[in-house]
Design an enzyme around this catalytic site. Structure first.
Site, PDB file in Angstrom:
ATOM      1  N   SER A 218       0.874  -1.169   0.000  1.00  0.00           N
ATOM      2  CA  SER A 218       0.000   0.000   0.000  1.00  0.00           C
ATOM      3  C   SER A 218       0.908   1.215   0.000  1.00  0.00           C
ATOM      4  O   SER A 218       2.108   1.107   0.290  1.00  0.00           O
ATOM      5  CB  SER A 218      -0.872  -0.012   1.262  1.00  0.00           C
ATOM      6  OG  SER A 218      -1.477   1.244   1.499  1.00  0.00           O
TER       7      SER A 218
ATOM      8  N   TYR B 271      -2.783  -1.245  10.300  1.00  0.00           N
ATOM      9  CA  TYR B 271      -2.657  -1.429   8.860  1.00  0.00           C
ATOM     10  C   TYR B 271      -1.323  -0.870   8.357  1.00  0.00           C
ATOM     11  O   TYR B 271      -0.614  -1.523   7.584  1.00  0.00           O
ATOM     12  CB  TYR B 271      -3.825  -0.745   8.153  1.00  0.00           C
ATOM     13  CG  TYR B 271      -3.948  -1.092   6.692  1.00  0.00           C
ATOM     14  CD1 TYR B 271      -4.439  -2.334   6.284  1.00  0.00           C
ATOM     15  CD2 TYR B 271      -3.587  -0.185   5.706  1.00  0.00           C
ATOM     16  CE1 TYR B 271      -4.559  -2.666   4.948  1.00  0.00           C
ATOM     17  CE2 TYR B 271      -3.699  -0.497   4.362  1.00  0.00           C
ATOM     18  CZ  TYR B 271      -4.191  -1.737   3.988  1.00  0.00           C
ATOM     19  OH  TYR B 271      -4.298  -2.057   2.656  1.00  0.00           O
TER      20      TYR B 271
END
Length: 254
Positions: free
Chosen positions: A145, A160
């Protein structure tokens, strides 16, 4: 004219392929002529994706797999080898997320995210790596990401972001270890794309954050990750390893 992005006839595994980006990756590879093994927990969803893949005239095997269970990962790899005889591409896509303030995050939630986003990536890479070392060839793509590098102001992303940062360092370490064994290991770093997981935490403030902070002012559209994925999955990237390829609409440039 040579197609440098050619993956026809290759055999791939895509984790978390029952929906979202995993499904998109699997369908893209199939459209380009690759045989695809798809794994996730939801059997009915996998069977639906399997039918979509087979419509491209390639082979597909659906392997129900809980990526947090190492015994199921081992069984998945064994099943794929029985069906395909080799594994050329691994796309480590399965992920979990949450948007809970750090002080309100319980142990179970934290461990679920780390197990799904970090541990499973290593265990799949480890088991598939054994196959690729024997082949002296392989392309491993860990789906990270832009949170591999930055977090998001106003939205709690401790778990995350930590997990995605770990994936990038894992990618570098595996790339260095396997560089002379014909294996490349890279991270593909999406910005904000619509997905089932993202929809669970999205509200108006979340959407406003994307609009206001991403230079392009929008989420990524379906298919906008496919070019980057195919580059890393094909021999076009034969001299590229240990890298993070960001596809984030410019989020990390400002």
């Amino acid at each position: 004219m040579k197609n440098y992005f050619d993956v026809s006839g290759k055999c791939a595994i895509v984790t978390g392929a029952s929906s979202g980006l995993g499904r998109q990756f699997a369908l893209c590879l199939a459209e380009q002529g690759a045989n695809v093994a798809i794994c996730a927990r939801r059997v009915e969803r996998l069977e639906e994706v399997k039918k979509e893949i087979e419509a491209y005239g390639v082979k597909c095997v659906a392997v129900p797999t809980d990526v947090t269970d190492t015994s199921q990962i081992v069984r998945c790899v064994e099943t794929v080898m029985k069906e395909f005889g080799r594994i050329d591409i691994l796309i480590n896509n399965a992920a979990a997320g949450f948007a809970t303030p750090a002080v309100d995050t319980d142990d179970e939630t934290w461990e679920r995210v780390i197990n799904t986003n970090v541990n499973s990536v290593f265990y799949f890479a480890r088991e598939v790596g054994k196959v690729m070392i024997e082949q002296n060839y392989g392309k491993i793509i860990n789906i990270g990401s832009f949170h591999c590098q930055v977090t998001m102001n106003g939205v709690p992303r401790s778990g995350y972001s930590t997990a995605k940062g770990a994936i990038y360092m894992m990618t570098k370490a595996l790339a260095a270890e396997w560089a002379k064994k014909g294996i490349t290991v890279n991270t593909l770093g999406p910005g904000y794309f619509k997905s089932e997981m993202a929809d669970k935490v999205a509200d108006q403030s979340y959407e406003d954050g994307i609009t206001n902070n991403c230079p392009m002012g929008r989420r990524g559209n379906p298919g906008e990750l496919n070019g980057g994925m195919l580059f890393l999955a094909s021999d076009a990237s034969s001299y590229v390893t240990g890298q993070l390829l960001l596809v984030d609409g410019g989020w990390t440039i400002v």
